[in-house]
Design an enzyme around this catalytic site. Structure first.
Site, PDB file in Angstrom:
ATOM      1  N   ASP A 138       0.882  -1.160   0.000  1.00  5.59           N
ATOM      2  CA  ASP A 138       0.000   0.000   0.000  1.00  5.59           C
ATOM      3  C   ASP A 138       0.924   1.216   0.000  1.00  5.59           C
ATOM      4  OD1 ASP A 138      -1.454   2.246   0.740  1.00  5.59           O
ATOM      5  OD2 ASP A 138      -2.755   1.144   2.119  1.00  5.59           O
ATOM      6  N   LYS A 149      -3.787  16.141  -7.461  1.00  7.09           N
ATOM      7  CA  LYS A 149      -3.054  16.201  -8.733  1.00  7.09           C
ATOM      8  C   LYS A 149      -2.401  17.573  -8.920  1.00  7.09           C
ATOM      9  CE  LYS A 149      -4.146  11.961 -10.087  1.00  7.09           C
ATOM     10  NZ  LYS A 149      -3.133  10.889 -10.228  1.00  7.09           N
ATOM     11  N   ASN A 180       2.198   5.608 -10.360  1.00  6.68           N
ATOM     12  CA  ASN A 180       0.909   5.525 -11.064  1.00  6.68           C
ATOM     13  C   ASN A 180      -0.304   5.348 -10.148  1.00  6.68           C
ATOM     14  OD1 ASN A 180      -0.953   4.647 -13.438  1.00  6.68           O
ATOM     15  ND2 ASN A 180      -0.961   2.907 -12.041  1.00  6.68           N
ATOM     16  N   TYR A 233      -9.464  15.020  -5.289  1.00  3.60           N
ATOM     17  CA  TYR A 233      -8.657  14.482  -6.392  1.00  3.60           C
ATOM     18  C   TYR A 233      -7.896  15.597  -7.107  1.00  3.60           C
ATOM     19  CZ  TYR A 233      -7.641  11.744 -10.653  1.00  3.60           C
ATOM     20  OH  TYR A 233      -7.032  11.105 -11.701  1.00  3.60           O
TER      21      TYR A 233
HETATM   22  P1  NAD Z   1      -7.327   1.905 -11.948  1.00  5.27           P
HETATM   23  O1  NAD Z   1      -8.285   2.011 -10.842  1.00  5.27           O
HETATM   24  O2  NAD Z   1      -7.543   0.907 -13.019  1.00  5.27           O
HETATM   25  O3  NAD Z   1      -5.852   1.695 -11.397  1.00  5.27           O
HETATM   26  C1  NAD Z   1      -5.381   2.295 -10.229  1.00  5.27           C
HETATM   27  C2  NAD Z   1      -4.486   1.306  -9.548  1.00  5.27           C
HETATM   28  O4  NAD Z   1      -3.905   1.891  -8.374  1.00  5.27           O
HETATM   29  C3  NAD Z   1      -5.241   0.059  -9.101  1.00  5.27           C
HETATM   30  O5  NAD Z   1      -4.484  -1.067  -9.443  1.00  5.27           O
HETATM   31  C4  NAD Z   1      -5.299   0.237  -7.585  1.00  5.27           C
HETATM   32  O6  NAD Z   1      -5.365  -0.992  -6.875  1.00  5.27           O
HETATM   33  C5  NAD Z   1      -3.987   0.936  -7.348  1.00  5.27           C
HETATM   34  N1  NAD Z   1      -3.930   1.580  -6.043  1.00  5.27           N
HETATM   35  C6  NAD Z   1      -4.831   2.434  -5.492  1.00  5.27           C
HETATM   36  N2  NAD Z   1      -4.434   2.792  -4.259  1.00  5.27           N
HETATM   37  C7  NAD Z   1      -3.261   2.152  -4.027  1.00  5.27           C
HETATM   38  C8  NAD Z   1      -2.368   2.104  -2.930  1.00  5.27           C
HETATM   39  N3  NAD Z   1      -2.593   2.810  -1.803  1.00  5.27           N
HETATM   40  N4  NAD Z   1      -1.261   1.330  -3.023  1.00  5.27           N
HETATM   41  C9  NAD Z   1      -1.005   0.624  -4.147  1.00  5.27           C
HETATM   42  N5  NAD Z   1      -1.817   0.632  -5.210  1.00  5.27           N
HETATM   43  C10 NAD Z   1      -2.934   1.383  -5.146  1.00  5.27           C
HETATM   44  O7  NAD Z   1      -7.268   3.379 -12.573  1.00  5.27           O
HETATM   45  P2  NAD Z   1      -6.299   4.003 -13.712  1.00  5.27           P
HETATM   46  O8  NAD Z   1      -7.153   4.811 -14.568  1.00  5.27           O
HETATM   47  O9  NAD Z   1      -5.430   2.976 -14.315  1.00  5.27           O
HETATM   48  O10 NAD Z   1      -5.445   5.016 -12.812  1.00  5.27           O
HETATM   49  C11 NAD Z   1      -4.038   5.059 -12.807  1.00  5.27           C
HETATM   50  C12 NAD Z   1      -3.571   6.487 -12.581  1.00  5.27           C
HETATM   51  O11 NAD Z   1      -3.965   7.286 -13.688  1.00  5.27           O
HETATM   52  C13 NAD Z   1      -4.152   7.158 -11.332  1.00  5.27           C
HETATM   53  O12 NAD Z   1      -3.151   7.916 -10.697  1.00  5.27           O
HETATM   54  C14 NAD Z   1      -5.222   8.068 -11.914  1.00  5.27           C
HETATM   55  O13 NAD Z   1      -5.468   9.180 -11.085  1.00  5.27           O
HETATM   56  C15 NAD Z   1      -4.574   8.459 -13.209  1.00  5.27           C
HETATM   57  N6  NAD Z   1      -5.493   8.975 -14.227  1.00  5.27           N
HETATM   58  C16 NAD Z   1      -6.434   8.187 -14.797  1.00  5.27           C
HETATM   59  C17 NAD Z   1      -7.274   8.730 -15.761  1.00  5.27           C
HETATM   60  C18 NAD Z   1      -8.334   7.927 -16.464  1.00  5.27           C
HETATM   61  O14 NAD Z   1      -9.103   8.507 -17.235  1.00  5.27           O
HETATM   62  N7  NAD Z   1      -8.423   6.625 -16.281  1.00  5.27           N
HETATM   63  C19 NAD Z   1      -7.150  10.070 -16.116  1.00  5.27           C
HETATM   64  C20 NAD Z   1      -6.191  10.846 -15.503  1.00  5.27           C
HETATM   65  C21 NAD Z   1      -5.366  10.290 -14.551  1.00  5.27           C
END
Ligand code: NAD
Length: 270
Positions: free
Chosen positions: A68, A172, A95, A168
């Protein structure tokens, strides 16, 4: 493969799902040995193991690491896994991230803290551990590349305000100046620090924004390029920032958003 990461060791946080999973696969295909971090629970562990299996089947090298990332001792353990298995850390991809939407008058302190703890404090903890690992290397900077690279996965919401997601957007926005401050601080040590800021990407975190025809139609109004992003769109940008082709790039945020940050409403009807 256009991008060359052979011999490099990369840690990708939250790599069991979505964008992180795609980054892990892309970096492994470019030759990196990848530490696939996942949260310490059964479902995340199973999906992290699936990512590692896919990399191994394709002839790459990878290992899972439960942590975590909002917990200091877990982050230390994550970096120990990398050093035990691969003796080195060259690249950190920060990420892992979460959303906890709520109207501000209803937002609980727990909702606020959960997002800040993961998206901002977690990224700080991992970045600090990465810098320590880079500085502990036997032979730091190679002649033709950086001594280490850190890539933050930010969001278009580091600049676009987001009603009902104040926690959020604050996290960011914080990542933006965390990244730039570290880039300024670490450049003389030949450590490069950059962000990739995705727009709307098709992953589980934002499924309601794209998983019905109606929500997809209203989402596309925000995207001049006319399609939702795929995790691979982000992964390719991250791999480029992690390799030596981008050697003179530090302190930058690369928006991968199909033009979402270009104020599309001002385009008018033409
Ligand atoms: P997702 O939910 O598929 O993946 C996020 C991952 O982070 C998951 O595997 C989750 O288990 C893990 N996670 C969360 N908290 C955690 C912790 N405390 N320790 C370890 N792992 C943890 O979502 P995603 O879209 O793949 O998001 C990845 C990144 O991209 C994030 O930072 C998100 O803010 C960013 N993001 C996503 C989007 C989008 O449109 N999907 C847009 C902008 C930014």
């Amino acid at each position: 493969h256009a991008v060359d990461l052979s011999g490099r060791v990369a840690i990708v946080t939250g790599a069991n799902s979505g964008i992180g999973r795609s980054i892990a696969l892309e970096m492994a295909a470019a030759g990196a040995r990848v530490v696939v971090n996942h949260r310490p629970n059964e479902d995340a562990e199973r999906r992290g193991a699936d990512v590692v299996q896919a990399i191994l089947r394709a002839g790459g090298q990878a290992v899972t690491a439960a942590a975590d990332i909002s917990r200091e001792e877990d982050v230390e353990g994550l970096f120990r896994v990398a050093l035990d298995h691969f003796q080195n850390v060259d690249i950190l991809v920060n990420n892992a991230g979460i959303e906890r939407p709520a109207a501000i008058q209803d937002m609980t302190l727990a909702q606020w803290q959960a997002v800040i703890d993961t998206n901002l404090t977690g990224q700080f903890l991992c970045a600090r551990a990465a810098v320590r690992a880079f500085l502990n290397r036997a032979s730091p900077a190679s002649a033709d590349g950086a001594a280490g690279k850190i890539i933050f996965i930010s969001s278009v919401h580091e600049v676009i305000p987001w009603a009902f997601q104040a926690n959020y957007a604050a996290s960011k926005g914080g990542v933006s100046l965390l990244m730039q401050s570290l880039a300024q601080e670490l450049a003389p040590l030949k450590i490069r620090v950059n962000s990739v800021a995705p727009g709307a990407i098709r992953t589980p975190i934002n499924a309601p924004a794209w998983n019905t025809p109606e929500s997809m139609a209203s989402l596309l109004k925000l995207i001049p390029y006319g399609r939702i992003g795929e995790p691979e769109d982000v992964a390719r940008a991250v791999a480029w920032l992690a390799c030596d082709d981008s050697d003179y790039v530090t302190g930058s945020t690369l928006f991968v958003d199909g033009g979402m940050t270009l104020y599309p409403a001002f385009r008018g009807a033409g």
